[in-house]
Design a protein around this motif. Sequence first.
Motif, mmCIF file in Angstrom:
data_model
loop_
_atom_site.group_PDB
_atom_site.id
_atom_site.type_symbol
_atom_site.label_atom_id
_atom_site.label_comp_id
_atom_site.label_asym_id
_atom_site.label_seq_id
_atom_site.Cartn_x
_atom_site.Cartn_y
_atom_site.Cartn_z
ATOM 1 N N PRO A 186 31.582 42.628 41.730
ATOM 2 C CA PRO A 186 32.578 41.714 41.151
ATOM 3 C C PRO A 186 33.915 42.433 40.939
ATOM 4 O O PRO A 186 33.924 43.610 40.552
ATOM 5 C CB PRO A 186 31.982 41.310 39.808
ATOM 6 N N ASP A 187 34.979 41.715 41.189
ATOM 7 C CA ASP A 187 36.321 42.303 41.033
ATOM 8 C C ASP A 187 36.734 42.202 39.558
ATOM 9 O O ASP A 187 37.647 41.464 39.190
ATOM 10 C CB ASP A 187 37.307 41.546 41.938
ATOM 11 N N ASP A 188 36.021 42.949 38.706
ATOM 12 C CA ASP A 188 36.274 42.898 37.259
ATOM 13 C C ASP A 188 36.825 44.219 36.741
ATOM 14 O O ASP A 188 36.719 44.528 35.556
ATOM 15 C CB ASP A 188 34.973 42.546 36.518
ATOM 16 N N GLY A 189 37.373 45.010 37.642
ATOM 17 C CA GLY A 189 37.917 46.308 37.250
ATOM 18 C C GLY A 189 36.964 47.462 37.483
ATOM 19 O O GLY A 189 37.331 48.627 37.329
ATOM 20 N N SER A 190 35.729 47.143 37.875
ATOM 21 C CA SER A 190 34.733 48.214 38.013
ATOM 22 C C SER A 190 34.638 48.774 39.434
ATOM 23 O O SER A 190 34.024 49.828 39.626
ATOM 24 C CB SER A 190 33.363 47.707 37.558
ATOM 25 N N ILE A 191 35.249 48.107 40.407
ATOM 26 C CA ILE A 191 35.088 48.542 41.806
ATOM 27 C C ILE A 191 35.509 50.003 42.015
ATOM 28 O O ILE A 191 34.757 50.773 42.614
ATOM 29 C CB ILE A 191 35.827 47.587 42.780
ATOM 30 N N ASP A 212 34.414 48.157 53.842
ATOM 31 C CA ASP A 212 34.945 48.144 52.471
ATOM 32 C C ASP A 212 33.960 47.431 51.547
ATOM 33 O O ASP A 212 33.132 46.641 51.988
ATOM 34 C CB ASP A 212 36.281 47.377 52.432
ATOM 35 N N ILE A 213 34.119 47.685 50.255
ATOM 36 C CA ILE A 213 33.344 46.935 49.260
ATOM 37 C C ILE A 213 33.803 45.471 49.308
ATOM 38 O O ILE A 213 35.008 45.185 49.386
ATOM 39 C CB ILE A 213 33.597 47.512 47.843
ATOM 40 N N VAL A 214 32.852 44.551 49.274
ATOM 41 C CA VAL A 214 33.207 43.125 49.235
ATOM 42 C C VAL A 214 33.375 42.741 47.759
ATOM 43 O O VAL A 214 32.398 42.551 47.040
ATOM 44 C CB VAL A 214 32.120 42.258 49.914
ATOM 45 N N GLY A 215 34.618 42.676 47.323
ATOM 46 C CA GLY A 215 34.893 42.300 45.932
ATOM 47 C C GLY A 215 35.002 40.790 45.822
ATOM 48 O O GLY A 215 35.499 40.140 46.732
ATOM 49 N N PRO A 217 36.016 37.631 42.912
ATOM 50 C CA PRO A 217 36.512 37.367 41.558
ATOM 51 C C PRO A 217 35.489 36.619 40.714
ATOM 52 O O PRO A 217 34.692 35.848 41.247
ATOM 53 C CB PRO A 217 37.762 36.513 41.791
ATOM 54 N N LEU A 218 35.553 36.829 39.403
ATOM 55 C CA LEU A 218 34.585 36.180 38.514
ATOM 56 C C LEU A 218 34.737 34.655 38.505
ATOM 57 O O LEU A 218 33.821 33.953 38.117
ATOM 58 C CB LEU A 218 34.741 36.722 37.086
ATOM 59 N N ASN A 219 35.911 34.165 38.933
ATOM 60 C CA ASN A 219 36.095 32.704 38.943
ATOM 61 C C ASN A 219 35.854 32.099 40.318
ATOM 62 O O ASN A 219 36.415 31.055 40.643
ATOM 63 C CB ASN A 219 37.493 32.338 38.427
ATOM 64 N N THR A 220 34.997 32.732 41.102
ATOM 65 C CA THR A 220 34.687 32.198 42.436
ATOM 66 C C THR A 220 33.886 30.903 42.331
ATOM 67 O O THR A 220 32.922 30.829 41.565
ATOM 68 C CB THR A 220 33.872 33.238 43.235
ATOM 69 N N PRO B 253 40.105 35.503 51.479
ATOM 70 C CA PRO B 253 39.180 36.548 51.019
ATOM 71 C C PRO B 253 38.639 37.430 52.136
ATOM 72 O O PRO B 253 38.213 38.549 51.898
ATOM 73 C CB PRO B 253 38.033 35.755 50.374
ATOM 74 N N LEU B 254 38.680 36.904 53.368
ATOM 75 C CA LEU B 254 38.160 37.696 54.486
ATOM 76 C C LEU B 254 39.092 38.832 54.866
ATOM 77 O O LEU B 254 38.680 39.805 55.487
ATOM 78 C CB LEU B 254 37.950 36.794 55.702
ATOM 79 N N TYR B 255 40.349 38.691 54.534
ATOM 80 C CA TYR B 255 41.327 39.671 55.020
ATOM 81 C C TYR B 255 42.031 40.447 53.914
ATOM 82 O O TYR B 255 42.786 41.350 54.206
ATOM 83 C CB TYR B 255 42.362 38.953 55.908
ATOM 84 N N THR B 256 41.801 40.056 52.669
ATOM 85 C CA THR B 256 42.489 40.757 51.595
ATOM 86 C C THR B 256 41.623 40.793 50.333
ATOM 87 O O THR B 256 40.507 40.285 50.330
ATOM 88 C CB THR B 256 43.868 40.099 51.327
ATOM 89 N N THR B 257 42.151 41.399 49.277
ATOM 90 C CA THR B 257 41.352 41.520 48.047
ATOM 91 C C THR B 257 41.389 40.204 47.262
ATOM 92 O O THR B 257 42.323 39.400 47.436
ATOM 93 C CB THR B 257 41.910 42.631 47.139
ATOM 94 N N PRO B 258 40.410 39.991 46.380
ATOM 95 C CA PRO B 258 40.390 38.751 45.597
ATOM 96 C C PRO B 258 41.675 38.528 44.793
ATOM 97 O O PRO B 258 42.177 37.406 44.704
ATOM 98 C CB PRO B 258 39.203 38.945 44.663
ATOM 99 N N ALA B 259 42.218 39.606 44.223
ATOM 100 C CA ALA B 259 43.425 39.452 43.397
ATOM 101 C C ALA B 259 44.587 38.947 44.247
ATOM 102 O O ALA B 259 45.326 38.034 43.843
ATOM 103 C CB ALA B 259 43.772 40.779 42.746
ATOM 104 N N ILE B 260 44.752 39.514 45.433
ATOM 105 C CA ILE B 260 45.856 39.092 46.310
ATOM 106 C C ILE B 260 45.622 37.656 46.783
ATOM 107 O O ILE B 260 46.551 36.855 46.864
ATOM 108 C CB ILE B 260 46.001 40.075 47.493
ATOM 109 N N THR B 261 44.375 37.326 47.061
ATOM 110 C CA THR B 261 44.042 35.954 47.482
ATOM 111 C C THR B 261 44.540 34.941 46.460
ATOM 112 O O THR B 261 45.210 33.962 46.800
ATOM 113 C CB THR B 261 42.505 35.812 47.608
ATOM 114 N N GLN B 262 44.229 35.203 45.208
ATOM 115 C CA GLN B 262 44.623 34.251 44.163
ATOM 116 C C GLN B 262 46.138 34.242 43.987
ATOM 117 O O GLN B 262 46.737 33.195 43.755
ATOM 118 C CB GLN B 262 43.939 34.627 42.853
ATOM 119 N N THR B 263 46.737 35.406 44.103
ATOM 120 C CA THR B 263 48.189 35.491 43.937
ATOM 121 C C THR B 263 48.897 34.695 45.035
ATOM 122 O O THR B 263 49.848 33.964 44.760
ATOM 123 C CB THR B 263 48.644 36.971 43.993
ATOM 124 N N ILE B 264 48.418 34.837 46.271
ATOM 125 C CA ILE B 264 49.056 34.121 47.383
ATOM 126 C C ILE B 264 48.954 32.613 47.157
ATOM 127 O O ILE B 264 49.945 31.880 47.300
ATOM 128 C CB ILE B 264 48.427 34.536 48.732
#
Lengths: 404, 286
Positions: A186-191, A212-215, A217-220, B253-264
Amino acid sequence: MKRNSLFKLRGGVSLVVALMFFLCMEPHATAKPKTLRIGFLTGLTGFASDSERVHLQGAELARDWVNEKGGVTIKGEKYLVELVPEDHKCTADGAVAGATKLVYDQKVKYIAGTIMPFIIAAVTTVTEPAHVIRSVAYNCGTPQEFSAKTPYTFLSQNGTIGAIISGLKFLKKARPEVKTIAVFIPDDGSIPYLEPQVRKWAKNNGMEVKGDIVGWPLNTVDFTPFALKAIKINADAVAMANGWPAMIGGVLKALRENGYHKPVIGLHYSQAKDVMEVAGKEASDNYFIHGINTNTPQKTDIVKWILDRGQTKYGHQRVAFFIEGFDSVFVLAQAIEKAQSLDTDDVKNAWEKMDDINTAYGLAHMEGQETYGLRHAVVGPRAIEGLEKGAVKSFGWMRDIKVP
Amino acid sequence: MEIIVEIIINAILLSSMYVLAASGFALVLSIMGVLNFAHGAIYMVGGYACYQLAIEYGLNPWLSLFLAAGIMALFGLFLERFCFRPFYGDFFSSVIISIALIFILQTSINLTVGVHVRSLPAFVSGMFKVGGVSVSMERLFTAVIGVSLLFALTLFIRKSKTGQQMLAVAQNSEGAALQGIRIHRVAAIAMALGCALAAVAGSLMGAVFDLNTFMGDLILVKAIQVVILSGIGSIGGVLIGGLIIGTLDSVLPLYTTPAITQTIGLTIIIVLLLIRPQGLFGREMD
């Protein structure tokens, strides 16, 4: 008449004397055990409250277990555990507010519970300066939760890193053909903190973390895009570190629906039955997780008691979550008894010097010096269960777990 | 190539699910002018109602779905009459009421059935295979229902007398009242329809994903994004808004991180609002 008055006078005097005698004797005759107040911080409301409310139930079971065995004995005096529950609302600000209330309003000196990294880290800002002992119910491996800078915080169970160690060891044993793994976290800061651990322990077991690690988000809402990303990595197995059953089940379902039928393992603790409830029977195959159920062999007496009492008292047997709450109170009570003092510095010092400590899963050891920077982690045995062809199956125990 | 096709299919399926979840929210906002933040909680209660009927009472899942929609429609009538009508025209009070409803509904479900992990059984099981690509029938079915309901709703509003009354109320409630339209009746129908749609969405998505007390929070955010993007007042525009948000959520999500996905995703909405404050197909609100 005079004789009657004298009789009444004698009777009155006797009554007063008897009453005085009784009053003098009372404290010794009915000496009440004192109370040991332990705060329990958990998410009674908020997004993870369905599981975190079970932690509180587990903590209540620990209170009952300890009290029914006579309580905690300190210098010959008996103390019965009293839980002081507080809601952290599953938010960092809620956690700080809850911890502040426990420490400064309720005046508790010990706090058990909490599992999410951002919650644990938030509570630390209140408890560490106040020298309040914490027995956290889980840990995701971030230094903000638990490190040399948090000397009053103890981890009451193996945590994610313990699960990574035992999970990958199990995978090697159960599926020796697996040489590469794709990893979900989970992308909760722990990755950034868990990734090196997963790579290290995979290598130790003759495996490699591919891609890469598949992160996530908790709101998925939908895990399919993340499952597709993992499938693209084309590894021999998928490993998931952390997540609630709903999320893990969602990932497993998405992987299977998109044609990935290789082994999937949870590097954390949950219950296979809960995962299957979400993933569905069709997707529930070739899956393993640290978990325990009614059919697990060689259950400890405490686990059997928790299963029985949990069913009677709360009407369910989500035993893995019960135990997370249970152990965070149970090990804390043992450390206080070991210290023979209620002073938190004494308890901290005594706990640090303990080698062995009992948990619901069996005898555990105090470890974690190299990994966390302090020897504050209670590391013990864990059962493994899994899903095969839509049914829950037990895979025995991992007993020789060591978190350096 | 196979994975690209799967990504495209998933984008369409996820978009349709967002459309399904957002259409009830869009209806209530367009007709009643109520930003019903409790839509997500109603969606969640609808899912639990369907579960209760199908699993606890053993009713046919389809019948349970219709009954859950009916129950939530009645709940919608109750909400309109006792929670929103007293504050008709008072935007901020209705927002506060809807936020209070979230806590009431979530806590009620959490205290009664919340500690158990649940998922509704699939309404349609199996996989649909074309070439090397397989799609879950459950997801496909949910997507078809989502788009069909949106078309049905659009047709109802454009072609039926009640729908025309709804449009009139949405455009000018005082003018509509002067024309003899019973605005409270129209608002009640809109609210009942909105809640029924939320229940259908909650039930179908409770089968595709899972049922939990806070499932509505996540979908509410998506519904708000879809409605803002498509434009307030445009029920049909929800389809395009849903397609954009669903595609972003499926592909990025396939090409970037979750944080960037939401930001975009959120950046696109902000930029669009800067250029076109009323959204893609919306009207400006008072």
